[in-house]
Design an enzyme around this catalytic site. Sequence first.
Site, PDB file in Angstrom:
ATOM      1  N   ARG A   1       0.183  -4.407   5.273  1.00  5.79           N
ATOM      2  CA  ARG A   1       1.004  -4.392   6.475  1.00  5.79           C
ATOM      3  C   ARG A   1       0.740  -3.112   7.277  1.00  5.79           C
ATOM      4  O   ARG A   1       0.913  -2.011   6.759  1.00  5.79           O
ATOM      5  CB  ARG A   1       2.488  -4.482   6.130  1.00  5.79           C
TER       6      ARG A   1
ATOM      7  N   GLU B   1      16.455  -1.758   0.251  1.00 12.08           N
ATOM      8  CA  GLU B   1      15.974  -3.123   0.023  1.00 12.08           C
ATOM      9  C   GLU B   1      14.815  -3.160  -0.964  1.00 12.08           C
ATOM     10  O   GLU B   1      13.864  -2.389  -0.861  1.00 12.08           O
ATOM     11  CB  GLU B   1      15.522  -3.742   1.349  1.00 12.08           C
TER      12      GLU B   1
ATOM     13  N   ARG C   1       8.236  -0.668  -5.190  1.00 20.23           N
ATOM     14  CA  ARG C   1       9.654  -0.355  -5.002  1.00 20.23           C
ATOM     15  C   ARG C   1      10.437  -0.492  -6.305  1.00 20.23           C
ATOM     16  O   ARG C   1      11.421   0.219  -6.515  1.00 20.23           O
ATOM     17  CB  ARG C   1      10.249  -1.236  -3.908  1.00 20.23           C
TER      18      ARG C   1
ATOM     19  N   ARG D   1       7.169   2.501   1.650  1.00 21.33           N
ATOM     20  CA  ARG D   1       6.606   1.759   2.779  1.00 21.33           C
ATOM     21  C   ARG D   1       5.122   2.089   2.908  1.00 21.33           C
ATOM     22  O   ARG D   1       4.729   3.011   3.619  1.00 21.33           O
ATOM     23  CB  ARG D   1       7.361   2.101   4.070  1.00 21.33           C
TER      24      ARG D   1
ATOM     25  N   SER E   1      13.824  -9.615  -0.310  1.00 24.54           N
ATOM     26  CA  SER E   1      14.480 -10.516   0.638  1.00 24.54           C
ATOM     27  C   SER E   1      14.232 -11.942   0.189  1.00 24.54           C
ATOM     28  O   SER E   1      13.097 -12.305  -0.153  1.00 24.54           O
ATOM     29  CB  SER E   1      13.935 -10.324   2.061  1.00 24.54           C
TER      30      SER E   1
END
Length: 427
Positions: free
Chosen positions: A261, A348, A388, A276, A351
């Site tokens: 990403r 987070e 994460r 990230r 999701s």
Amino acid sequence: MHDLQDLVRPDASVEWRLRRRHHYLDLEALRKLTKQRAEAISRRDSLRAALNKVSRTMAERPDARTPEDMAAAKGLKESIREAEVSQRAAEAQLDAALLAIPNVPSDEAPDGGPEDPPVEVQSWGRAPAFHFEPRDHVELASSAGILDLQRASKLSGARFAVFRGAGAALERALVSFFLDLHTKEHHYSEHSVPYLVNPQSMTGTGQLPKFTEDLFATQVAGRSLYLIPTAEVPLVNLYAREMIDADALPLGLTAHTACFRAEAGSYGRDTRGVIRLHQFSKVELVRFCLRSEATAQLELLLSHAEECLQRLDLHYRVVDLRAADLGFSARRTYDLEVWLPSQNCYREVSSVSDCGDFQARRAGIRVRRGKTKEYVATLNGSGLPIGRTIVAILEQNQRQDGSVEVPAALVRYTGFRLIKPDGTTEG
């Protein structure tokens, strides 16, 4: 993608429902494009009918064929080509407009957006209490020598990471643990999928055209390919333009992949450490079901993601995302947020989303129920991201001396139960 008639009919509720996610539908523009397409199709059909009439006349009286007849046929053919060009142009504009419209939020999704307080559904476990100032994952892992951000930067620039030693072993252990859990106990079918996909696949799941700037793209030998941002893309598109038998549903698919990403515009946010990254590893879960079963399947998918954290004994909470905070393709989303002691807050980690038939319409995935056909519902969720999850393990399981306890569920995969401050392990 949406059914055009659902958008433009006078009694449609889509317009005000989309406003819940702060998207304002330009119905006038859609109706104008719809009219242009209809007019082009009508003109094309009329011209074809006229050409057929002239052609039949010439076929019935071949000896009486005149130069005027030939000129008329030629002119009609040219007019048909022009009408077809106009039709294709109108259809391309209409498709582009439809592809830019996000999914309609579920009525169950709470009102509001990211600026509003989170809607907490539930929490699990307790936040660890420390009698010392907890360190963050970068300090813990770097001092132990199991994470090397500096050398990763030398290889690829900022926002890449190299795990080594016990860190790399922990990565591998989590992948094996998650895949075993999802395949052996949750009954997902494991897949090994390409990391490069075509634009059509990215369009099918909603990454294109909306998130072009957030994707890594390649141009090699005249082929345009994209690095996947999540295994959701290849897993969903495995069934693109296919008809699934209703007896095969629900379907559960999983895959471990690297994910890529660019995340344009997020510079400076969460860029310390591995929260990230431009490249990260993740186990993804995808489900296909009948639209009438999507709500129940979302709860099931949520339980599968939650079990990953529960087995690892990590404190977390579940948040029901507000309508204006939903992802482009989602109609309802639960976020799993894990507790990070160094930040004294939840972050987070997964999701879990119900996309309804939004992706299925874009990708052309339908189900046959007897004599009827309909679009399937697709759902996806992280089960879980590796980096994460390591962040949460390091921070929640740290000791005052800088060592880290490995969750009991992972010991049989790692072969050690403790990472010492110097990066060595203990049995």
